[in-house]
Scaffold this motif. Structure first.
Motif, short mmCIF file in Angstrom:
data_model
loop_
_atom_site.label_atom_id
_atom_site.label_comp_id
_atom_site.label_asym_id
_atom_site.label_seq_id
_atom_site.Cartn_x
_atom_site.Cartn_y
_atom_site.Cartn_z
N ALA A 5 0.83 -1.20 0.00
CA ALA A 5 0.00 0.00 0.00
C ALA A 5 0.87 1.25 0.00
CB ALA A 5 -0.93 0.00 1.20
N HIS A 6 1.92 1.23 0.80
CA HIS A 6 2.82 2.38 0.86
C HIS A 6 3.43 2.64 -0.51
CE1 HIS A 6 6.52 4.66 1.81
NE2 HIS A 6 5.77 5.17 2.77
N SER A 7 3.78 1.58 -1.23
CA SER A 7 4.40 1.74 -2.54
C SER A 7 3.39 2.15 -3.62
CB SER A 7 5.10 0.44 -2.96
OG SER A 7 4.15 -0.57 -3.24
N ARG A 8 2.08 1.93 -3.37
CA ARG A 8 1.08 2.20 -4.40
C ARG A 8 0.26 3.46 -4.14
NH1 ARG A 8 -1.80 -2.63 -7.37
NH2 ARG A 8 -1.31 -1.18 -9.06
N ILE A 9 0.49 4.11 -3.03
CA ILE A 9 -0.32 5.29 -2.71
C ILE A 9 -0.13 6.37 -3.76
CG2 ILE A 9 1.37 6.34 -1.14
CD1 ILE A 9 -2.45 6.28 -0.63
N ALA A 10 1.11 6.57 -4.23
CA ALA A 10 1.35 7.59 -5.26
C ALA A 10 0.63 7.22 -6.56
CB ALA A 10 2.84 7.76 -5.50
N GLU A 11 0.57 5.91 -6.86
CA GLU A 11 -0.08 5.44 -8.08
C GLU A 11 -1.58 5.71 -8.05
OE1 GLU A 11 -0.44 1.28 -10.67
OE2 GLU A 11 0.62 1.30 -8.74
N ILE A 12 -2.22 5.46 -6.92
CA ILE A 12 -3.67 5.68 -6.87
C ILE A 12 -4.00 7.16 -6.80
CG2 ILE A 12 -4.00 5.52 -4.35
CD1 ILE A 12 -6.56 3.86 -5.00
N VAL A 13 -3.13 7.94 -6.18
CA VAL A 13 -3.33 9.39 -6.19
C VAL A 13 -3.26 9.91 -7.62
CG1 VAL A 13 -2.33 11.61 -5.53
CG2 VAL A 13 -2.58 9.80 -3.83
N ASP A 14 -2.26 9.44 -8.38
CA ASP A 14 -2.11 9.88 -9.77
C ASP A 14 -3.30 9.47 -10.61
OD1 ASP A 14 -0.42 10.82 -12.11
OD2 ASP A 14 -0.69 8.73 -12.66
N LEU A 15 -3.75 8.22 -10.50
CA LEU A 15 -4.92 7.76 -11.25
C LEU A 15 -6.14 8.61 -10.91
CD1 LEU A 15 -6.65 5.77 -12.93
CD2 LEU A 15 -6.80 4.33 -10.88
N THR A 16 -6.35 8.84 -9.64
CA THR A 16 -7.55 9.55 -9.19
C THR A 16 -7.55 11.00 -9.67
OG1 THR A 16 -7.61 8.10 -7.26
CG2 THR A 16 -8.95 10.10 -7.17
N ARG A 17 -6.41 11.66 -9.57
CA ARG A 17 -6.33 13.05 -10.00
C ARG A 17 -6.48 13.17 -11.52
NH1 ARG A 17 -4.30 16.78 -6.12
NH2 ARG A 17 -3.67 18.16 -7.82
N ARG A 18 -5.91 12.23 -12.26
CA ARG A 18 -6.05 12.26 -13.72
C ARG A 18 -7.51 12.02 -14.12
NH1 ARG A 18 -1.85 8.06 -15.90
NH2 ARG A 18 -2.55 8.79 -17.95
N ALA A 19 -8.15 11.04 -13.49
CA ALA A 19 -9.55 10.77 -13.80
C ALA A 19 -10.45 11.92 -13.36
CB ALA A 19 -9.99 9.46 -13.14
N GLY A 20 -10.04 12.63 -12.31
CA GLY A 20 -10.84 13.73 -11.79
C GLY A 20 -10.55 15.07 -12.42
N ASP A 21 -9.63 15.11 -13.37
CA ASP A 21 -9.30 16.36 -14.06
C ASP A 21 -10.59 16.98 -14.62
OD1 ASP A 21 -8.54 18.35 -15.86
OD2 ASP A 21 -6.81 17.24 -16.61
#
Length: 257
Positions: A5-21
């Motif tokens: 989870a620690h290693s993937r938190i940046a990945e899910i933040v990036d996905l979420t922000r891109r989808a929420g653009d």
């Protein structure tokens, strides 16, 4: 938080922000949510009330999937107090409260090959889902890239109250879908609600969602000038199995290159 989870938190933040653009118009305000697997038995999922466009690490919680699966399989029908207790008991990291739709994310994350789930409410898609022509979204394939990215058989589910009732209905519908088609869907349409993209990676989840928007726009335009003409089953099957298209599907999923 697990190491994964620690290693993937940046990945899910990036996905979420891109989808929420806001320019994508997939979701506004606190609409939509995302999840990523962090272990065989856990997932990161967006917390309720948080904006996709402004997501940060604090916008997510990690939850225990077996607790969710047991509640879906064995819990009471539509008990709000039970769901609140489940969210409290199953949260393993984070200060927020899991979205009510985290239960449906858990259903999707139970399927083989699913690592990322993206739920949004794109206007062109919802325009059809809120109309009397919604079934056209699953009636056939309009163009090759639709098949490459979304597969041939999206799933449509009628409107059901979010939470355990919807999760159970989708779980049952998925079993029937897999029995009928021999594979899981990449897209779940929820009538009068929105769309879930089921993917093997965050990049693929975003690609699938983008393609659902294009499909809805093409279908809406076709309806405005007469009606859609779907590819034949033979042509659609050929596109779905061509080696070059299978390679392109892999590339669009972000798995190579």
């Amino acid at each position: 938080m697990t190491d994964t989870a620690h290693s993937r938190i940046a990945e899910i933040v990036d996905l979420t922000r891109r989808a929420g653009d806001p320019e994508r118009e997939f979701a506004i305000l606190a609409e939509g949510n995302t999840s990523l697997r962090t272990a065989d038995d856990r997932m990161l999922v967006k917390a309720t009330g948080t904006s996709m466009s402004e997501a940060g690490p604090e916008s997510f919680v990690e939850v225990d999937l077996p607790s969710y699966w047991a509640a879906i399989d064995e819990g009471p029908e539509g008990d709000d107090e039970f769901v609140r207790e489940l969210f409290s008991r199953a949260t393993t990291w984070g200060r927020g409260r899991p979205s009510v739709e985290s239960v449906l994310h858990a259903v999707c994350q139970r399927l083989d090959g699913v690592d990322a789930v993206l739920h949004t409410h794109p206007v062109p898609v919802n325009a059809l889902l809120c109309s009397d022509r919604a079934d056209l979204l699953i009636e056939g394939s309009l163009f090759p890239d639709q098949i490459v990215v979304m597969g041939r058989h999206p799933l449509m589910v009628p409107y059901i109250d979010p939470g355990l009732p919807l999760a159970r209905a989708v779980s049952n519908a998925l079993r029937e879908h897999i029995d009928r088609h021999g594979e899981r869907p990449r897209v779940i349409y929820l009538r009068n609600h929105g769309v879930f993209a089921l993917a093997g990676s965050a990049e693929e989840a975003l690609s699938i969602t983008q393609m659902t928007v294009k499909c809805a726009e093409v279908l809406g335009a076709a309806l405005s000038i007469g009606g859609p003409v779907f590819l034949s089953d033979a042509h659609a099957s050929r596109i779905d199995t061509r080696p070059d298209e299978l390679l392109r599907r892999t590339m669009l999923a972000g798995e190579i290159g």
